[in-house]
Scaffold this motif. Structure first.
Motif, PDB file in Angstrom:
ATOM      1  N   VAL A   1       7.457   7.083 -15.207  1.00 12.63           N
ATOM      2  CA  VAL A   1       8.271   6.132 -15.957  1.00 12.63           C
ATOM      3  C   VAL A   1       8.481   4.837 -15.180  1.00 12.63           C
ATOM      4  CG1 VAL A   1      10.468   7.023 -15.073  1.00 12.63           C
ATOM      5  CG2 VAL A   1      10.394   5.929 -17.322  1.00 12.63           C
ATOM      6  N   PHE A   2       8.365   4.889 -13.842  1.00  9.31           N
ATOM      7  CA  PHE A   2       8.596   3.702 -13.018  1.00  9.31           C
ATOM      8  C   PHE A   2       7.302   3.005 -12.596  1.00  9.31           C
ATOM      9  CE2 PHE A   2      11.864   6.892 -11.629  1.00  9.31           C
ATOM     10  CZ  PHE A   2      12.897   6.364 -12.380  1.00  9.31           C
ATOM     11  N   ALA A   3       6.190   3.744 -12.587  1.00 11.33           N
ATOM     12  CA  ALA A   3       4.984   3.278 -11.897  1.00 11.33           C
ATOM     13  C   ALA A   3       4.491   1.921 -12.401  1.00 11.33           C
ATOM     14  CB  ALA A   3       3.875   4.318 -12.027  1.00 11.33           C
ATOM     15  N   GLN A   4       4.425   1.752 -13.717  1.00  6.70           N
ATOM     16  CA  GLN A   4       3.874   0.507 -14.247  1.00  6.70           C
ATOM     17  C   GLN A   4       4.752  -0.690 -13.896  1.00  6.70           C
ATOM     18  OE1 GLN A   4       2.285   0.764 -18.185  1.00  6.70           O
ATOM     19  NE2 GLN A   4       2.585  -1.399 -18.622  1.00  6.70           N
ATOM     20  N   GLU A   5       6.077  -0.537 -14.020  1.00  4.59           N
ATOM     21  CA  GLU A   5       6.977  -1.641 -13.679  1.00  4.59           C
ATOM     22  C   GLU A   5       6.900  -1.963 -12.186  1.00  4.59           C
ATOM     23  OE1 GLU A   5       8.744  -3.695 -15.484  1.00  4.59           O
ATOM     24  OE2 GLU A   5       7.997  -2.764 -17.314  1.00  4.59           O
ATOM     25  N   VAL A   6       6.794  -0.918 -11.361  1.00  5.06           N
ATOM     26  CA  VAL A   6       6.682  -1.147  -9.918  1.00  5.06           C
ATOM     27  C   VAL A   6       5.407  -1.908  -9.608  1.00  5.06           C
ATOM     28  CG1 VAL A   6       6.332  -0.008  -7.697  1.00  5.06           C
ATOM     29  CG2 VAL A   6       8.100   0.821  -9.247  1.00  5.06           C
ATOM     30  N   GLU A   7       4.294  -1.481 -10.207  1.00  9.09           N
ATOM     31  CA  GLU A   7       3.012  -2.158  -9.970  1.00  9.09           C
ATOM     32  C   GLU A   7       3.080  -3.625 -10.396  1.00  9.09           C
ATOM     33  OE1 GLU A   7      -0.174  -1.249  -9.003  1.00  9.09           O
ATOM     34  OE2 GLU A   7      -0.159   0.935  -8.887  1.00  9.09           O
ATOM     35  N   LYS A   8       3.674  -3.883 -11.550  1.00  8.32           N
ATOM     36  CA  LYS A   8       3.803  -5.268 -12.026  1.00  8.32           C
ATOM     37  C   LYS A   8       4.614  -6.102 -11.045  1.00  8.32           C
ATOM     38  CE  LYS A   8       3.562  -4.590 -17.058  1.00  8.32           C
ATOM     39  NZ  LYS A   8       4.338  -4.684 -18.322  1.00  8.32           N
ATOM     40  N   GLY A   9       5.743  -5.536 -10.603  1.00  9.84           N
ATOM     41  CA  GLY A   9       6.601  -6.283  -9.675  1.00  9.84           C
ATOM     42  C   GLY A   9       5.918  -6.555  -8.354  1.00  9.84           C
ATOM     43  N   VAL A  10       5.253  -5.549  -7.796  1.00 15.27           N
ATOM     44  CA  VAL A  10       4.577  -5.709  -6.506  1.00 15.27           C
ATOM     45  C   VAL A  10       3.459  -6.736  -6.608  1.00 15.27           C
ATOM     46  CG1 VAL A  10       3.141  -4.547  -4.785  1.00 15.27           C
ATOM     47  CG2 VAL A  10       5.178  -3.412  -5.668  1.00 15.27           C
ATOM     48  N   ASP A  11       2.646  -6.644  -7.661  1.00 19.52           N
ATOM     49  CA  ASP A  11       1.534  -7.591  -7.830  1.00 19.52           C
ATOM     50  C   ASP A  11       2.048  -9.023  -7.969  1.00 19.52           C
ATOM     51  OD1 ASP A  11      -0.058  -5.366  -7.787  1.00 19.52           O
ATOM     52  OD2 ASP A  11      -0.595  -5.422  -9.915  1.00 19.52           O
TER      53      ASP A  11
ATOM     54  N   GLN B   1       0.827  -1.203   0.000  1.00 18.34           N
ATOM     55  CA  GLN B   1       0.000   0.000   0.000  1.00 18.34           C
ATOM     56  C   GLN B   1       0.864   1.258   0.000  1.00 18.34           C
ATOM     57  OE1 GLN B   1      -2.312  -0.968   3.493  1.00 18.34           O
ATOM     58  NE2 GLN B   1      -4.089  -1.562   2.276  1.00 18.34           N
ATOM     59  N   LYS B   2       1.956   1.249   0.761  1.00 13.14           N
ATOM     60  CA  LYS B   2       2.829   2.421   0.807  1.00 13.14           C
ATOM     61  C   LYS B   2       3.514   2.648  -0.544  1.00 13.14           C
ATOM     62  CE  LYS B   2       5.428   1.728   4.463  1.00 13.14           C
ATOM     63  NZ  LYS B   2       6.388   2.098   5.552  1.00 13.14           N
ATOM     64  N   ILE B   3       3.977   1.570  -1.168  1.00 17.45           N
ATOM     65  CA  ILE B   3       4.641   1.699  -2.472  1.00 17.45           C
ATOM     66  C   ILE B   3       3.663   2.251  -3.504  1.00 17.45           C
ATOM     67  CG2 ILE B   3       5.611   0.390  -4.395  1.00 17.45           C
ATOM     68  CD1 ILE B   3       6.902  -1.468  -2.335  1.00 17.45           C
ATOM     69  N   GLU B   4       2.463   1.681  -3.553  1.00 18.93           N
ATOM     70  CA  GLU B   4       1.487   2.108  -4.563  1.00 18.93           C
ATOM     71  C   GLU B   4       1.024   3.542  -4.337  1.00 18.93           C
ATOM     72  OE1 GLU B   4      -0.360  -2.317  -5.520  1.00 18.93           O
ATOM     73  OE2 GLU B   4      -1.331  -1.027  -4.048  1.00 18.93           O
ATOM     74  N   LYS B   5       0.999   3.973  -3.095  1.00 15.19           N
ATOM     75  CA  LYS B   5       0.631   5.366  -2.808  1.00 15.19           C
ATOM     76  C   LYS B   5       1.744   6.314  -3.238  1.00 15.19           C
ATOM     77  CE  LYS B   5      -0.369   8.513   1.021  1.00 15.19           C
ATOM     78  NZ  LYS B   5      -0.510   8.627   2.492  1.00 15.19           N
TER      79      LYS B   5
END
Length: 273
Positions: free
Chosen positions: A138-148, A124-128
């Protein structure tokens, strides 16, 4: 595997463009900026007694003006729709993780419930934080993929640990020490994989916070030759493969356990009549 502790919600990305367009269309149709001008044109037609031709002309001109307005605003509307869909997806994932945490708690596994709860909190903290500013896009989509991917695989790994632990009683009475050694080795590998996954997520969050801080503060701790976000890109390079690594660990452990010979039931003592 027990479906009650498996992650059963789709990842946020890839996001379907059709969903974004449909959400944007709904937003524009609900907006007062769409229907108020049309109502105004209709009222004007009645007031001027414009007749059928006048109504058609007024409404046509109004529709053209409204369409022109939304065409200019479309990129902003699509961006807002994407943010809404990401938020809804993340909320659904959070609810799924809470369900699994509750299931683990009810099954008498508070240690794994606590572990997954901390993954949820960090998720939750990362996604916020990763959606706070334009410079994170530029990072958000890759971060979301990795976290999921990591959260889904951690749930799967915990489920696998539970399944193996259910064989402990059988293994302890199998008279085959190698089975116990394999079980202990599998447990250590699973725990190490989960620990490594959490450490990677923690590092990603730390780098996101670092990128969001005052640039003058970052200069004192960063290499002057290092580009903003370079460290996060390096961590993401490993994060992309993190879920795959856990999956490979899980598959290897499963093969190892399946190769164990079935436990031989101890002979029952003969009853002398």
């Amino acid at each position: 595997m027990d479906p009650s502790t498996l992650f059963a919600v789709a990842p946020t990305f890839p996001m379907d463009d059709v969903r974004i367009r449909d959400r944007s269309r709904e937003t524009m149709l609900r907006s007062p900026l769409t229907w108020l001008p049309l109502l105004g044109a209709g009222a004007m037609g009645f007031a001027l007694d414009a007749g059928v031709a006048g109504f058609v002309l007024l409404l046509g001109a109004t529709v053209a003006l409204v369409s022109r307005y939304w065409k200019k605003r479309r990129p902003a509307v699509d961006a807002a729709s994407l943010r809404e869909l990401i938020g809804e997806s993340n909320a659904a994932q959070d609810q799924e993780l809470k369900r699994i945490i509750g299931s683990l708690e009810s099954k008498g596994l508070p240690q794994y419930s606590l572990c997954l709860g901390r993954f949820l909190f960090l998720k939750q903290k990362i996604e916020k934080d990763v959606h706070r500013g334009q410079h994170f896009a530029v990072f958000a989509q890759e971060v979301e993929k990795g976290v999921d991917g990591i959260c889904a695989e951690v749930c799967r790994e915990i489920t696998g640990i539970r399944a193996r632990e259910e064989r402990l009683g059988e293994i302890l009475t199998s008279r085959q020490p190698t089975q116990l050694e394999r079980l202990e080795s599998a447990r250590r590998e699973s725990h190490a994989a989960i620990l490594h996954a959490y450490t990677s997520l923690y590092q990603v969050h730390a780098e996101i916070l670092g990128l969001g801080s005052d640039p003058t503060e970052r200069e004192t701790v960063e290499d002057p030759g290092e580009l903003p976000g370079q460290r996060l890109q390096e961590i993401l390079g490993g994060l992309r493969d993190e879920a795959d690594m856990i999956a490979r660990t899980h598959a290897r452990i499963r093969r190892t356990i399946e190769e164990c010979p079935p436990a031989v039931e101890a002979p029952r003592p003969e009853v002398v009549c």
